[in-house]
Design a protein around this motif. Structure first.
Motif, PDB file in Angstrom:
ATOM      1  N   ARG A   1       0.841  -1.211   0.000  1.00  0.00           N
ATOM      2  CA  ARG A   1       0.000   0.000   0.000  1.00  0.00           C
ATOM      3  C   ARG A   1       0.873   1.258   0.000  1.00  0.00           C
ATOM      4  O   ARG A   1       0.580   2.231  -0.682  1.00  0.00           O
ATOM      5  N   THR A   2       1.947   1.243   0.779  1.00  0.00           N
ATOM      6  CA  THR A   2       2.854   2.381   0.819  1.00  0.00           C
ATOM      7  C   THR A   2       3.500   2.599  -0.534  1.00  0.00           C
ATOM      8  O   THR A   2       3.575   3.726  -1.029  1.00  0.00           O
ATOM      9  N   ASP A   3       3.963   1.506  -1.158  1.00  0.00           N
ATOM     10  CA  ASP A   3       4.566   1.603  -2.494  1.00  0.00           C
ATOM     11  C   ASP A   3       3.562   2.149  -3.507  1.00  0.00           C
ATOM     12  O   ASP A   3       3.900   2.994  -4.339  1.00  0.00           O
ATOM     13  N   ALA A   4       2.330   1.668  -3.437  1.00  0.00           N
ATOM     14  CA  ALA A   4       1.296   2.124  -4.367  1.00  0.00           C
ATOM     15  C   ALA A   4       1.021   3.610  -4.179  1.00  0.00           C
ATOM     16  O   ALA A   4       0.898   4.375  -5.148  1.00  0.00           O
ATOM     17  N   ARG A   5       0.948   4.057  -2.905  1.00  0.00           N
ATOM     18  CA  ARG A   5       0.697   5.478  -2.634  1.00  0.00           C
ATOM     19  C   ARG A   5       1.844   6.338  -3.148  1.00  0.00           C
ATOM     20  O   ARG A   5       1.628   7.374  -3.780  1.00  0.00           O
ATOM     21  N   LEU A   6       3.086   5.886  -2.913  1.00  0.00           N
ATOM     22  CA  LEU A   6       4.243   6.645  -3.388  1.00  0.00           C
ATOM     23  C   LEU A   6       4.294   6.684  -4.906  1.00  0.00           C
ATOM     24  O   LEU A   6       4.618   7.723  -5.496  1.00  0.00           O
ATOM     25  N   ASN A   7       3.977   5.564  -5.546  1.00  0.00           N
ATOM     26  CA  ASN A   7       3.942   5.544  -7.014  1.00  0.00           C
ATOM     27  C   ASN A   7       2.907   6.519  -7.547  1.00  0.00           C
ATOM     28  O   ASN A   7       3.144   7.244  -8.513  1.00  0.00           O
ATOM     29  N   ARG A   8       1.742   6.550  -6.906  1.00  0.00           N
ATOM     30  CA  ARG A   8       0.694   7.465  -7.350  1.00  0.00           C
ATOM     31  C   ARG A   8       1.155   8.910  -7.189  1.00  0.00           C
ATOM     32  O   ARG A   8       0.958   9.741  -8.084  1.00  0.00           O
ATOM     33  N   GLU A   9       1.765   9.229  -6.052  1.00  0.00           N
ATOM     34  CA  GLU A   9       2.254  10.587  -5.822  1.00  0.00           C
ATOM     35  C   GLU A   9       3.312  10.967  -6.854  1.00  0.00           C
ATOM     36  O   GLU A   9       3.316  12.093  -7.368  1.00  0.00           O
ATOM     37  N   ARG A  10       4.223  10.031  -7.159  1.00  0.00           N
ATOM     38  CA  ARG A  10       5.257  10.299  -8.162  1.00  0.00           C
ATOM     39  C   ARG A  10       4.640  10.514  -9.544  1.00  0.00           C
ATOM     40  O   ARG A  10       5.075  11.381 -10.300  1.00  0.00           O
ATOM     41  N   LEU A  11       3.623   9.713  -9.869  1.00  0.00           N
ATOM     42  CA  LEU A  11       2.961   9.855 -11.172  1.00  0.00           C
ATOM     43  C   LEU A  11       2.268  11.206 -11.298  1.00  0.00           C
ATOM     44  O   LEU A  11       2.368  11.870 -12.336  1.00  0.00           O
ATOM     45  N   VAL A  12       1.582  11.631 -10.252  1.00  0.00           N
ATOM     46  CA  VAL A  12       0.887  12.926 -10.310  1.00  0.00           C
ATOM     47  C   VAL A  12       1.899  14.060 -10.414  1.00  0.00           C
ATOM     48  O   VAL A  12       1.716  15.004 -11.196  1.00  0.00           O
ATOM     49  N   ALA A  13       2.993  13.976  -9.653  1.00  0.00           N
ATOM     50  CA  ALA A  13       4.024  15.016  -9.715  1.00  0.00           C
ATOM     51  C   ALA A  13       4.656  15.079 -11.106  1.00  0.00           C
ATOM     52  O   ALA A  13       4.863  16.168 -11.660  1.00  0.00           O
TER      53      ALA A  13
ATOM     54  N   PRO B   1       4.770   1.880 -17.737  1.00  0.00           N
ATOM     55  CA  PRO B   1       3.437   2.275 -18.194  1.00  0.00           C
ATOM     56  C   PRO B   1       2.321   1.477 -17.523  1.00  0.00           C
ATOM     57  O   PRO B   1       1.243   2.012 -17.252  1.00  0.00           O
ATOM     58  N   GLY B   2       2.582   0.200 -17.215  1.00  0.00           N
ATOM     59  CA  GLY B   2       1.570  -0.625 -16.555  1.00  0.00           C
ATOM     60  C   GLY B   2       1.191  -0.067 -15.195  1.00  0.00           C
ATOM     61  O   GLY B   2       0.012  -0.073 -14.807  1.00  0.00           O
ATOM     62  N   THR B   3       2.177   0.440 -14.457  1.00  0.00           N
ATOM     63  CA  THR B   3       1.898   1.040 -13.151  1.00  0.00           C
ATOM     64  C   THR B   3       1.054   2.291 -13.319  1.00  0.00           C
ATOM     65  O   THR B   3       0.118   2.535 -12.551  1.00  0.00           O
ATOM     66  N   LEU B   4       1.368   3.101 -14.335  1.00  0.00           N
ATOM     67  CA  LEU B   4       0.570   4.295 -14.596  1.00  0.00           C
ATOM     68  C   LEU B   4      -0.889   3.910 -14.824  1.00  0.00           C
ATOM     69  O   LEU B   4      -1.799   4.491 -14.224  1.00  0.00           O
ATOM     70  N   TYR B   5      -1.121   2.897 -15.684  1.00  0.00           N
ATOM     71  CA  TYR B   5      -2.503   2.525 -16.015  1.00  0.00           C
ATOM     72  C   TYR B   5      -3.208   1.802 -14.866  1.00  0.00           C
ATOM     73  O   TYR B   5      -4.439   1.825 -14.801  1.00  0.00           O
ATOM     74  N   ARG B   6      -2.470   1.208 -13.953  1.00  0.00           N
ATOM     75  CA  ARG B   6      -3.117   0.629 -12.779  1.00  0.00           C
ATOM     76  C   ARG B   6      -3.690   1.734 -11.879  1.00  0.00           C
ATOM     77  O   ARG B   6      -4.723   1.558 -11.253  1.00  0.00           O
ATOM     78  N   HIS B   7      -2.998   2.866 -11.829  1.00  0.00           N
ATOM     79  CA  HIS B   7      -3.466   3.979 -11.004  1.00  0.00           C
ATOM     80  C   HIS B   7      -4.458   4.875 -11.742  1.00  0.00           C
ATOM     81  O   HIS B   7      -5.394   5.406 -11.137  1.00  0.00           O
ATOM     82  N   PHE B   8      -4.229   5.053 -13.034  1.00  0.00           N
ATOM     83  CA  PHE B   8      -5.048   5.956 -13.841  1.00  0.00           C
ATOM     84  C   PHE B   8      -5.429   5.235 -15.129  1.00  0.00           C
ATOM     85  O   PHE B   8      -4.611   5.110 -16.039  1.00  0.00           O
ATOM     86  N   ALA B   9      -6.668   4.793 -15.193  1.00  0.00           N
ATOM     87  CA  ALA B   9      -7.109   3.947 -16.309  1.00  0.00           C
ATOM     88  C   ALA B   9      -7.044   4.660 -17.657  1.00  0.00           C
ATOM     89  O   ALA B   9      -6.918   4.004 -18.695  1.00  0.00           O
ATOM     90  N   ASN B  10      -7.127   5.987 -17.642  1.00  0.00           N
ATOM     91  CA  ASN B  10      -7.030   6.719 -18.912  1.00  0.00           C
ATOM     92  C   ASN B  10      -6.510   8.127 -18.659  1.00  0.00           C
ATOM     93  O   ASN B  10      -6.350   8.561 -17.512  1.00  0.00           O
ATOM     94  N   ARG B  11      -6.261   8.836 -19.743  1.00  0.00           N
ATOM     95  CA  ARG B  11      -5.675  10.174 -19.687  1.00  0.00           C
ATOM     96  C   ARG B  11      -6.569  11.146 -18.891  1.00  0.00           C
ATOM     97  O   ARG B  11      -6.076  11.954 -18.118  1.00  0.00           O
ATOM     98  N   GLN B  12      -7.886  11.074 -19.099  1.00  0.00           N
ATOM     99  CA  GLN B  12      -8.773  12.018 -18.432  1.00  0.00           C
ATOM    100  C   GLN B  12      -8.713  11.883 -16.914  1.00  0.00           C
ATOM    101  O   GLN B  12      -8.764  12.876 -16.198  1.00  0.00           O
TER     102      GLN B  12
END
Length: 196
Positions: free
Chosen positions: A14-26, A52-63
């Motif tokens: 969960r911590t890794d997932a949260r950090l990945n999401r924060e890094r992706l948004v930044a 890219p797979g990690t990006l799409y796991r957190h954000f299913a699409n560009r919008q």
């Protein structure tokens, strides 16, 4: 060697997932600012240090990713408004926040349609209403304790500043945007007043 406790492993994931999401948004903040809403999602993943797979796991699409970026930006703008509400000068607080909102409007041109995304994973926030609320709090204080015109509404200010932002966003020289903001502030206060 002892086996990892299942709860500890889940917590680490969960911590890794949260950090990945924060890094992706930044990373998305940077890339969308540089290249606009059509920027490469692969470049965003690369800058975030994930695949890219990690990006799409957190954000299913560009919008959904655009909406997350805009939501973060709007929340930061609203937090700034909240801090400014305690400043000594209500007039200066409103002027300073309108300058920040203008920068926001100029930087986010073309991304506004993402706020209307109707996706189940999109943040459930009305960003336009949050901005109106922030503007209203500062304007009301300036009207009560400062010199802002009593007939001015937060909606008026938001529309004016959004218009300036949209009309000057492609102009790399921000001087015109600041001149137009100064004119709005002069009208809002009924006397010359400059943004900070």
């Amino acid at each position: 060697m002892t086996a990892e406790h299942p709860h500890a492993a889940r917590s680490l994931r969960r911590t890794d997932a949260r950090l990945n999401r924060e890094r992706l948004v930044a990373a998305a903040q940077e890339v969308f600012t540089e290249a606009g809403p059509g920027a490469s999602l692969n470049e965003i993943a690369r800058r975030a240090g994930v695949g890219p797979g990690t990006l799409y796991r957190h954000f299913a699409n560009r919008q959904i990713l655009l909406t997350a970026v805009l939501t973060d930006r709007v929340q930061a703008l609203c937090e700034q408004a909240e801090k400014l509400r305690t400043s000594d000068s209500a007039d200066d607080a409103l002027s300073q926040w309108l300058g920040a909102f203008l920068a926001h409007a100029r930087a986010n041109q073309g991304m506004g349609s993402a706020l209307m995304v109707n996706e189940p994973d999109a943040p459930d926030l009305d960003c336009h209403q949050l901005i109106l609320n922030a503007a209203d709090g500062l304007l009301t204080r300036a009207q009560q304790h400062g010199t802002a015109r009593a007939d001015l509404t937060a909606g008026d200010l938001v529309q004016l500043i959004t218009g300036i932002g949209l009309s000057t966003a492609r102009n790399e020289d921000a001087e015109q945007a600041h001149r137009l903001l100064a004119l709005v502030l002069d009208a809002a206060y009924g006397a010359p007043r400059r943004s900070k």
